[in-house]
Design a protein around this motif. Structure first.
Motif, PDB file in Angstrom:
ATOM      1  N   MET A 103      16.378 -53.775  12.822  1.00 16.24           N
ATOM      2  CA  MET A 103      15.843 -54.798  13.730  1.00 16.24           C
ATOM      3  C   MET A 103      14.377 -54.522  14.053  1.00 16.24           C
ATOM      4  O   MET A 103      13.544 -55.435  14.099  1.00 16.24           O
ATOM      5  N   ALA A 104      14.061 -53.245  14.251  1.00 11.09           N
ATOM      6  CA  ALA A 104      12.665 -52.890  14.543  1.00 11.09           C
ATOM      7  C   ALA A 104      11.777 -53.177  13.332  1.00 11.09           C
ATOM      8  O   ALA A 104      10.675 -53.720  13.473  1.00 11.09           O
ATOM      9  N   PHE A 105      12.253 -52.839  12.124  1.00 11.80           N
ATOM     10  CA  PHE A 105      11.462 -53.123  10.915  1.00 11.80           C
ATOM     11  C   PHE A 105      11.250 -54.628  10.752  1.00 11.80           C
ATOM     12  O   PHE A 105      10.150 -55.086  10.416  1.00 11.80           O
ATOM     13  N   THR A 106      12.308 -55.398  10.994  1.00 13.36           N
ATOM     14  CA  THR A 106      12.204 -56.864  10.948  1.00 13.36           C
ATOM     15  C   THR A 106      11.100 -57.342  11.878  1.00 13.36           C
ATOM     16  O   THR A 106      10.279 -58.195  11.518  1.00 13.36           O
ATOM     17  N   THR A 288       8.786 -47.776  -3.147  1.00 13.37           N
ATOM     18  CA  THR A 288       9.778 -48.644  -2.509  1.00 13.37           C
ATOM     19  C   THR A 288       9.326 -48.906  -1.080  1.00 13.37           C
ATOM     20  O   THR A 288       8.933 -47.987  -0.375  1.00 13.37           O
ATOM     21  N   PHE A 289       9.379 -50.166  -0.663  1.00 12.33           N
ATOM     22  CA  PHE A 289       9.017 -50.483   0.719  1.00 12.33           C
ATOM     23  C   PHE A 289      10.118 -51.340   1.325  1.00 12.33           C
ATOM     24  O   PHE A 289      10.462 -52.399   0.798  1.00 12.33           O
ATOM     25  N   GLY A 290      10.694 -50.853   2.421  1.00  9.86           N
ATOM     26  CA  GLY A 290      11.769 -51.596   3.078  1.00  9.86           C
ATOM     27  C   GLY A 290      12.084 -50.986   4.429  1.00  9.86           C
ATOM     28  O   GLY A 290      11.314 -50.193   4.963  1.00  9.86           O
ATOM     29  N   TRP A 291      13.239 -51.333   4.971  1.00  5.72           N
ATOM     30  CA  TRP A 291      13.585 -50.877   6.329  1.00  5.72           C
ATOM     31  C   TRP A 291      13.662 -49.356   6.437  1.00  5.72           C
ATOM     32  O   TRP A 291      13.476 -48.795   7.514  1.00  5.72           O
ATOM     33  N   ASP A 292      13.907 -48.667   5.320  1.00  5.04           N
ATOM     34  CA  ASP A 292      14.031 -47.209   5.371  1.00  5.04           C
ATOM     35  C   ASP A 292      12.720 -46.501   5.041  1.00  5.04           C
ATOM     36  O   ASP A 292      12.341 -45.555   5.721  1.00  5.04           O
TER      37      ASP A 292
END
Length: 506
Positions: A103-106, A288-292
């Protein structure tokens, strides 16, 4: 001579046509790239829908102007187990758990979309800001107590054992937190990044709110940095395997510091980045770029400081960002990206579209920085211009919207053909208006396993997408390919705003 020259021209034209239209070339482009006011897609419509999707993911008390009307209030006692108010925020995907990390990454990516491209969004800008604020209002509640962050509401294993509407939820709304005794640097740093980025979104329109956000971001980042440990250690049984932190917390700290530097202009954060960058993995060749994993995002964000603001000490981040770009360009010396036969960037089978949307956002954003500084990317012997980055980004978005072997849009509600059976409880079960009575925990599985289309259109939802061979079964049980998520949509908002503007649709 004239005859042979024209014959050569014809042959070259045929060869160019072949290159542009073979499936083997992920860069094959539509023939009207040079006509910016004619596009195959209605990017403006896609932008509207990509933002509207977030209303379908809302938890809490819904406002009177709620536009996805088949949703109702839900999770109104969230937090009561620990006597805190955790009502609101977003369900991350097709279930009814509120996971703080994604949710924070979003929130950060929605904010970055508005920061870079909000000026182009016209009538959609207020809607994009509302989507950000729905998240930040919740994140402020989750960080209300110093040195505590509430990072999850709902027991994921028990939630996943039911197929029920958020409005009917009767699974435990267990609350999980990180604190000084059980730290979680990556989730805390991402929360700080989200609050800092959002403060820039509201700086002009609501300066009081922006100040609240940035002050909270500073405090939360201090906690993340002081108590360094992964939240996957303390909360493993509850956050894994759903949103385990696989990349460690170092990338989160660099990302959080980068956003606080941008939001506060306090030289302390620049010094932090200069001192800790190497330790925190700034030079890692991880694309790689994403929520993690935030490494690439931090590189691109910090490269702006060097390219546009001329902060010489951040010179290396331009090189790190160039490495990321070169990894995506077929034929470049360090190219490592895989593409499907139809031309889609392919990273992994589980929700691959999240990497497509995050990567395309970085491409158009980096192209913007490069253009402002009259710079290019050198990939060995290949010079890559900002235009080429935008062309690759557009090609990926066009695939997502329907230019693919199945001629299917992977955004629900966009185009003539799109997924009908998405892995999403609220969308798949009859709405409260149609079926006011409670649907029990296991009663919903009959619907989940059926072949019938979802009765409620989750407008704008982007699903996990096709496999590496461009296949998409459109099965509700296939969460890897059929489940939408907030962090798939968030970066796409910025890219669609850019494309809609550049094709004269906004």
């Amino acid at each position: 001579m004239a005859l042979s020259l024209s014959l050569t021209t014809i042959l070259l034209s045929l060869f160019s046509f072949f290159l542009l239209h073979t499936h083997a070339n992920p860069f094959r482009s539509i023939h009207h790239h040079n006509h910016p006011h004619f596009a195959t897609h209605n990017y403006r419509d896609a932008l509207t829908k990509s933002i509207l999707f977030f209303q379908g993911q809302r938890s809490g008390k819904l406002p009177s102007n709620q536009r996805i009307s088949w949703r109702r209030d839900s999770g109104l006692s969230d937090g009561s187990a620990l006597h805190v108010d955790l009502v609101g925020g977003y369900y991350d995907a097709g279930d009814n758990v509120k996971f703080g990390f994604p949710m924070a990454f979003t929130t950060t990516m929605l904010s970055w979309s508005v920061i870079e491209f909000g000026g182009l969004m016209k009538s959609e800008l207020p809607n994009a800001k509302k989507a950000v604020r729905w998240a930040t209002d919740y994140l402020l509640k989750a960080t209300a107590h110093p040195n505590i962050i509430y990072v999850q509401v709902g027991d994921a294993k028990k939630d996943h054992a039911c197929w029920e509407r958020p409005e009917d939820m009767d699974t435990p709304r267990s609350v999980f937190k990180v604190d000084a005794n059980a730290p979680g640097s990556e989730v805390a740093a991402e929360t700080a990044a989200a609050l800092a980025a959002a403060s820039l979104v509201f700086r002009k329109s609501d300066p009081t709110y922006a100040k609240i956000l940035v002050r909270r971001a500073i405090r939360v980042f201090q906690f993340a940095d002081k108590h360094r440990r992964s939240y996957s250690n303390a909360l493993k049984p509850f956050v894994c395997p759903f949103y385990c932190s696989y990349s460690g917390y170092q990338d989160g700290l660099l990302w959080g510091a980068a956003w606080l530097h941008k939001a506060t202009k306090n030289p302390m954060y620049l010094k932090y980045i200069q001192t800790n960058g190497q330790i925190l993995g700034a030079a890692e060749f991880d694309n790689t770029f994403g929520w993690d994993n935030k490494h690439v995002g931090a590189r691109i964000l910090l490269s702006k400081e060097f390219l546009v603001q001329n902060v010489k000490s951040l010179h290396d981040y331009k090189g790190h960002s160039d490495n990321f770009v070169c990894s995506l360009i077929p034929g470049a010396g360090s190219s490592s990206a895989q593409y499907t036969p139809g031309g889609l960037l392919f990273k992994m089978s589980d929700s691959n579209m999240q990497y497509v949307t995050s990567t395309t956002f970085l491409l158009v954003t980096y192209a913007k920085y490069l253009t402002k500084s009259h710079s290019v990317v050198n990939c060995g012997g290949t010079t890559v211009t900002p235009k080429r980055l935008r062309t690759l980004a557009k090609r990926q978005v066009d695939y997502l919207l329907g230019d693919n072997p199945l001629k299917m849009s992977y955004m629900v509600g966009y185009g003539p053909r799109y997924p009908q059976r998405i892995h999403h409880r609220g969308s798949s079960l009859p709405s409260m208006a149609v079926h006011p009575g409670k649907i029990q925990c296991s009663a919903g599985f009959g619907v989940m396993n059926s072949k019938s289309p979802n009765p409620n259109i989750l407008m704008g939802a982007v699903v996990g997408g096709p496999d590496q061979h461009d296949r998409f079964p459109d099965q509700r049980s296939d969460y890897e390919q059929s489940e939408p998520a907030t962090y798939v949509n968030a970066p796409l908002v910025g890219t669609l705003a850019y494309l809609a503007h550049s094709f004269g649709q906004l």
